[in-house]
Design a protein around this motif. Sequence first.
Motif, PDB file in Angstrom:
ATOM      1  N   THR A  36       0.826  -1.203   0.000  1.00 39.53           N
ATOM      2  CA  THR A  36       0.000   0.000   0.000  1.00 39.53           C
ATOM      3  C   THR A  36       0.860   1.254   0.000  1.00 39.53           C
ATOM      4  O   THR A  36       0.636   2.186  -0.779  1.00 39.53           O
ATOM      5  CB  THR A  36      -0.935   0.006   1.222  1.00 39.53           C
TER       6      THR A  36
ATOM      7  N   ASN B  28       1.079   3.839  -3.176  1.00 40.79           N
ATOM      8  CA  ASN B  28       0.698   5.227  -2.928  1.00 40.79           C
ATOM      9  C   ASN B  28       1.847   6.175  -3.218  1.00 40.79           C
ATOM     10  O   ASN B  28       1.654   7.242  -3.816  1.00 40.79           O
ATOM     11  CB  ASN B  28       0.225   5.385  -1.485  1.00 40.79           C
TER      12      ASN B  28
ATOM     13  N   ILE C  29     -10.361  13.906   6.676  1.00 41.98           N
ATOM     14  CA  ILE C  29      -9.722  12.653   7.098  1.00 41.98           C
ATOM     15  C   ILE C  29     -10.325  11.465   6.348  1.00 41.98           C
ATOM     16  O   ILE C  29      -9.606  10.583   5.871  1.00 41.98           O
ATOM     17  CB  ILE C  29      -9.863  12.457   8.620  1.00 41.98           C
ATOM     18  N   GLY C  30     -11.643  11.446   6.232  1.00 50.83           N
ATOM     19  CA  GLY C  30     -12.304  10.362   5.503  1.00 50.83           C
ATOM     20  C   GLY C  30     -11.899  10.333   4.046  1.00 50.83           C
ATOM     21  O   GLY C  30     -11.674   9.254   3.474  1.00 50.83           O
TER      22      GLY C  30
ATOM     23  N   GLU D  74      -9.084  11.459   2.703  1.00 46.71           N
ATOM     24  CA  GLU D  74      -7.690  11.030   2.605  1.00 46.71           C
ATOM     25  C   GLU D  74      -7.579   9.521   2.753  1.00 46.71           C
ATOM     26  O   GLU D  74      -6.797   8.871   2.057  1.00 46.71           O
ATOM     27  CB  GLU D  74      -6.844  11.729   3.671  1.00 46.71           C
ATOM     28  N   THR D  75      -8.372   8.958   3.666  1.00 43.98           N
ATOM     29  CA  THR D  75      -8.355   7.507   3.866  1.00 43.98           C
ATOM     30  C   THR D  75      -8.842   6.782   2.619  1.00 43.98           C
ATOM     31  O   THR D  75      -8.232   5.799   2.164  1.00 43.98           O
ATOM     32  CB  THR D  75      -9.229   7.113   5.069  1.00 43.98           C
ATOM     33  N   ARG D  76      -9.937   7.263   2.057  1.00 53.44           N
ATOM     34  CA  ARG D  76     -10.463   6.647   0.838  1.00 53.44           C
ATOM     35  C   ARG D  76      -9.473   6.790  -0.319  1.00 53.44           C
ATOM     36  O   ARG D  76      -9.369   5.912  -1.178  1.00 53.44           O
ATOM     37  CB  ARG D  76     -11.808   7.271   0.469  1.00 53.44           C
TER      38      ARG D  76
ATOM     39  N   VAL E  35      -6.243   6.735  -0.194  1.00 55.87           N
ATOM     40  CA  VAL E  35      -5.193   5.721  -0.082  1.00 55.87           C
ATOM     41  C   VAL E  35      -5.629   4.444  -0.790  1.00 55.87           C
ATOM     42  O   VAL E  35      -4.879   3.845  -1.566  1.00 55.87           O
ATOM     43  CB  VAL E  35      -4.874   5.433   1.397  1.00 55.87           C
TER      44      VAL E  35
END
Length: 246
Positions: free
Chosen positions: A36, A40, A201-202, A204-206, A208
């Motif tokens: 990952t 990325n 934050i959500g 950025e997580t998605r 990734v």
Amino acid sequence: MRMEKSYMSKKRGAKKRMLLVLKIVVAFILFLVIATVAMNLFVFLNGNRYVRTTAEWKEAVTGDGAEDPECILVLGCSYYPGGEPSPMLKDRLDRAAELYYISPRKIIVSGDHTPEEYYNEVKAMKEYLVGIGIPSEDIYMDHHGYSTYESIYRAYYVFGVRRMTIVTQTYHLFRAVYLARAFGIEADGVAAEREEYSGSIGRETREVIARNKDFLYAIFRPAPAKYGDDKVSLQDSGDLTDEWTE
């Protein structure tokens, strides 16, 4: 005594098997984490090379040896029920308009248009741009931009684009530019941030997860489910793309 030894032997064997399983699980998790991070980082570094400020873009398209992007691709996101763009979408459209007024280019607005749900991002996007003075005929609607990958795929195969500038927020821009470059499009990107957005934050997580997915998609380049056989020429009026087609 023999039974006790046999029991102890079985117990040690069970512990060894459990330890082996645990090692395999840990190794698999470490592999996923490393993969990952690697994917990325690869997407970020390759996309980041072509991200420009507005001033840098102006110099690139108007200076000596000027570049000549065929279009500005604006990636869609949510809008309000009355048709007003969300803050994120408004910033993308305002940035695209700013670039247009620096050096007029065709604009492709690409997003989710789901007729059965009465949801139409591209209509909201085009109406906003027309409302701030961009000529309607210079705005092309891609009604099947349900994901970043699909927007890039269709820019290449449906609109025949080989040189373009992508506009979206920075966190999203690296992946979009990377995908376009993987398709062989000479793409750069200009970020659209003008304010802080909620839910960062959500997103950025998605992102990734999405970078991993699109890293693989860029290799195999699968056709989207709703690709179709339609072709659009940027030499024709953008108004010809106003209607949703299969």
